[in-house]
Design a protein around this motif. Sequence first.
Motif, PDB file in Angstrom:
ATOM      1  N   LEU A   1      21.713   5.169  -2.926  1.00 13.44           N
ATOM      2  CA  LEU A   1      20.897   3.972  -3.107  1.00 13.44           C
ATOM      3  C   LEU A   1      19.987   3.736  -1.902  1.00 13.44           C
ATOM      4  O   LEU A   1      18.811   3.384  -2.062  1.00 13.44           O
ATOM      5  CB  LEU A   1      21.781   2.744  -3.345  1.00 13.44           C
ATOM      6  CG  LEU A   1      21.044   1.428  -3.567  1.00 13.44           C
ATOM      7  CD1 LEU A   1      20.113   1.499  -4.776  1.00 13.44           C
ATOM      8  CD2 LEU A   1      22.039   0.290  -3.724  1.00 13.44           C
ATOM      9  N   LEU A   2      20.504   3.942  -0.719  1.00 15.68           N
ATOM     10  CA  LEU A   2      19.701   3.769   0.491  1.00 15.68           C
ATOM     11  C   LEU A   2      18.512   4.731   0.492  1.00 15.68           C
ATOM     12  O   LEU A   2      17.368   4.321   0.736  1.00 15.68           O
ATOM     13  CB  LEU A   2      20.574   3.985   1.731  1.00 15.68           C
ATOM     14  CG  LEU A   2      19.944   3.705   3.080  1.00 15.68           C
ATOM     15  CD1 LEU A   2      19.539   2.242   3.195  1.00 15.68           C
ATOM     16  CD2 LEU A   2      20.919   4.074   4.195  1.00 15.68           C
ATOM     17  N   ALA A   3      18.772   5.985   0.185  1.00 18.04           N
ATOM     18  CA  ALA A   3      17.692   6.982   0.130  1.00 18.04           C
ATOM     19  C   ALA A   3      16.685   6.627  -0.964  1.00 18.04           C
ATOM     20  O   ALA A   3      15.464   6.707  -0.754  1.00 18.04           O
ATOM     21  CB  ALA A   3      18.274   8.372  -0.104  1.00 18.04           C
ATOM     22  N   ALA A   4      17.188   6.212  -2.127  1.00 18.56           N
ATOM     23  CA  ALA A   4      16.303   5.874  -3.244  1.00 18.56           C
ATOM     24  C   ALA A   4      15.451   4.653  -2.920  1.00 18.56           C
ATOM     25  O   ALA A   4      14.253   4.620  -3.250  1.00 18.56           O
ATOM     26  CB  ALA A   4      17.120   5.622  -4.512  1.00 18.56           C
ATOM     27  N   THR A   5      16.035   3.656  -2.280  1.00 15.19           N
ATOM     28  CA  THR A   5      15.300   2.428  -1.967  1.00 15.19           C
ATOM     29  C   THR A   5      14.080   2.730  -1.100  1.00 15.19           C
ATOM     30  O   THR A   5      12.969   2.281  -1.397  1.00 15.19           O
ATOM     31  CB  THR A   5      16.222   1.414  -1.263  1.00 15.19           C
ATOM     32  OG1 THR A   5      17.329   1.129  -2.120  1.00 15.19           O
ATOM     33  CG2 THR A   5      15.492   0.124  -0.948  1.00 15.19           C
ATOM     34  N   TYR A   6      14.280   3.495  -0.034  1.00 14.14           N
ATOM     35  CA  TYR A   6      13.155   3.831   0.840  1.00 14.14           C
ATOM     36  C   TYR A   6      12.203   4.817   0.161  1.00 14.14           C
ATOM     37  O   TYR A   6      10.987   4.701   0.276  1.00 14.14           O
ATOM     38  CB  TYR A   6      13.650   4.382   2.182  1.00 14.14           C
ATOM     39  CG  TYR A   6      14.282   3.308   3.037  1.00 14.14           C
ATOM     40  CD1 TYR A   6      13.534   2.245   3.533  1.00 14.14           C
ATOM     41  CD2 TYR A   6      15.644   3.333   3.346  1.00 14.14           C
ATOM     42  CE1 TYR A   6      14.106   1.252   4.307  1.00 14.14           C
ATOM     43  CE2 TYR A   6      16.224   2.342   4.118  1.00 14.14           C
ATOM     44  CZ  TYR A   6      15.450   1.308   4.596  1.00 14.14           C
ATOM     45  OH  TYR A   6      16.019   0.321   5.359  1.00 14.14           O
ATOM     46  N   GLY A   7      12.768   5.764  -0.571  1.00 13.43           N
ATOM     47  CA  GLY A   7      11.939   6.743  -1.265  1.00 13.43           C
ATOM     48  C   GLY A   7      11.049   6.111  -2.321  1.00 13.43           C
ATOM     49  O   GLY A   7       9.862   6.444  -2.436  1.00 13.43           O
ATOM     50  N   ILE A   8      11.602   5.170  -3.080  1.00  9.91           N
ATOM     51  CA  ILE A   8      10.814   4.510  -4.128  1.00  9.91           C
ATOM     52  C   ILE A   8       9.705   3.673  -3.499  1.00  9.91           C
ATOM     53  O   ILE A   8       8.586   3.635  -4.023  1.00  9.91           O
ATOM     54  CB  ILE A   8      11.708   3.681  -5.060  1.00  9.91           C
ATOM     55  CG1 ILE A   8      12.608   4.619  -5.883  1.00  9.91           C
ATOM     56  CG2 ILE A   8      10.875   2.798  -5.993  1.00  9.91           C
ATOM     57  CD1 ILE A   8      13.712   3.927  -6.649  1.00  9.91           C
ATOM     58  N   ALA A   9       9.979   3.019  -2.382  1.00  7.86           N
ATOM     59  CA  ALA A   9       8.929   2.243  -1.708  1.00  7.86           C
ATOM     60  C   ALA A   9       7.761   3.154  -1.319  1.00  7.86           C
ATOM     61  O   ALA A   9       6.590   2.803  -1.519  1.00  7.86           O
ATOM     62  CB  ALA A   9       9.497   1.538  -0.480  1.00  7.86           C
ATOM     63  N   VAL A  10       8.073   4.326  -0.792  1.00  5.26           N
ATOM     64  CA  VAL A  10       7.022   5.287  -0.429  1.00  5.26           C
ATOM     65  C   VAL A  10       6.243   5.709  -1.675  1.00  5.26           C
ATOM     66  O   VAL A  10       5.004   5.762  -1.667  1.00  5.26           O
ATOM     67  CB  VAL A  10       7.625   6.518   0.297  1.00  5.26           C
ATOM     68  CG1 VAL A  10       6.600   7.637   0.442  1.00  5.26           C
ATOM     69  CG2 VAL A  10       8.177   6.105   1.653  1.00  5.26           C
ATOM     70  N   ILE A  11       6.957   6.001  -2.760  1.00  3.33           N
ATOM     71  CA  ILE A  11       6.303   6.422  -4.010  1.00  3.33           C
ATOM     72  C   ILE A  11       5.441   5.291  -4.573  1.00  3.33           C
ATOM     73  O   ILE A  11       4.344   5.531  -5.092  1.00  3.33           O
ATOM     74  CB  ILE A  11       7.347   6.902  -5.040  1.00  3.33           C
ATOM     75  CG1 ILE A  11       8.026   8.175  -4.537  1.00  3.33           C
ATOM     76  CG2 ILE A  11       6.702   7.161  -6.394  1.00  3.33           C
ATOM     77  CD1 ILE A  11       9.275   8.568  -5.320  1.00  3.33           C
ATOM     78  N   GLN A  12       5.916   4.053  -4.463  1.00 10.33           N
ATOM     79  CA  GLN A  12       5.123   2.921  -4.951  1.00 10.33           C
ATOM     80  C   GLN A  12       3.795   2.818  -4.201  1.00 10.33           C
ATOM     81  O   GLN A  12       2.731   2.687  -4.814  1.00 10.33           O
ATOM     82  CB  GLN A  12       5.912   1.607  -4.807  1.00 10.33           C
ATOM     83  CG  GLN A  12       7.036   1.469  -5.809  1.00 10.33           C
ATOM     84  CD  GLN A  12       7.944   0.299  -5.495  1.00 10.33           C
ATOM     85  OE1 GLN A  12       8.164  -0.055  -4.338  1.00 10.33           O
ATOM     86  NE2 GLN A  12       8.493  -0.311  -6.531  1.00 10.33           N
ATOM     87  N   TYR A  13       3.864   2.897  -2.876  1.00 14.02           N
ATOM     88  CA  TYR A  13       2.619   2.818  -2.100  1.00 14.02           C
ATOM     89  C   TYR A  13       1.738   4.040  -2.349  1.00 14.02           C
ATOM     90  O   TYR A  13       0.509   3.923  -2.427  1.00 14.02           O
ATOM     91  CB  TYR A  13       2.913   2.630  -0.610  1.00 14.02           C
ATOM     92  CG  TYR A  13       3.237   1.203  -0.259  1.00 14.02           C
ATOM     93  CD1 TYR A  13       2.242   0.223  -0.253  1.00 14.02           C
ATOM     94  CD2 TYR A  13       4.532   0.814   0.053  1.00 14.02           C
ATOM     95  CE1 TYR A  13       2.535  -1.101   0.066  1.00 14.02           C
ATOM     96  CE2 TYR A  13       4.832  -0.499   0.373  1.00 14.02           C
ATOM     97  CZ  TYR A  13       3.828  -1.452   0.375  1.00 14.02           C
ATOM     98  OH  TYR A  13       4.117  -2.763   0.678  1.00 14.02           O
ATOM     99  N   ALA A  14       2.345   5.201  -2.497  1.00 13.68           N
ATOM    100  CA  ALA A  14       1.560   6.400  -2.820  1.00 13.68           C
ATOM    101  C   ALA A  14       0.879   6.238  -4.178  1.00 13.68           C
ATOM    102  O   ALA A  14      -0.266   6.683  -4.359  1.00 13.68           O
ATOM    103  CB  ALA A  14       2.461   7.636  -2.820  1.00 13.68           C
ATOM    104  N   SER A  15       1.548   5.578  -5.106  1.00 10.47           N
ATOM    105  CA  SER A  15       0.967   5.348  -6.433  1.00 10.47           C
ATOM    106  C   SER A  15      -0.233   4.403  -6.364  1.00 10.47           C
ATOM    107  O   SER A  15      -1.128   4.474  -7.195  1.00 10.47           O
ATOM    108  CB  SER A  15       2.022   4.774  -7.384  1.00 10.47           C
ATOM    109  OG  SER A  15       3.053   5.706  -7.592  1.00 10.47           O
TER     110      SER A  15
END
Length: 196
Positions: free
Chosen positions: A51-65
């Motif tokens: 969950l920790l990895a996903a939380t930060y990873g998804i934030a990066v993907i959101q901004y990249a999107s």
Amino acid sequence: MIYPIGVCLLITCFYTGYFMKQILLRKKGIHTNRLAKGRKPSKTSAVETALLAATYGIAVIQYASVFFSRFLLTLSFPVCVRRIGIALTGGGVIFFILAILSMRDSWRAGVDETQKTSIVTGGIYKVSRNPAFVGFDMLYLGTALALPNLILLVASVIGILLLHFQILEEEKYLPQAFGDEYWQYRNRTPRYFLFF
């Protein structure tokens, strides 16, 4: 162009609220991020690490999107679906901010048996036992609809599943921490929202 700008503003509000709450509580000597920290059962630790990895990873993907959408595997969603996505993202921000305000000094991310907190049943917690997670779910689903690309969609589904697994792990711990008060609260308040 309105969707990327709107999503960018909303996710920035969301993550600013998240980090500001951590900073304010840390000034009081309270460490809120307990994900994958301390001695825990292996399953709890695995869920929290993912969950920790996903939380930060998804934030990066959101901004990249927002900023690099032309380089991602863009999906074609109707305008009405993208508008629903913006509305869900905004609702997620509201749910999350209300949750962290209601929790006051008891807010933690992850299971932590070493810190004593109080059970919170007021405010937004009257309608959901997990409003912060509902906020994350709405944010993930909303951004995936508003800025449709395959990477964000898959990451959001994974994030929502991991949040559910985290709730299940926390529900094993909460009866030990709060006893009968938790059971009474659990019996009258849905896990997510309304009847879910």
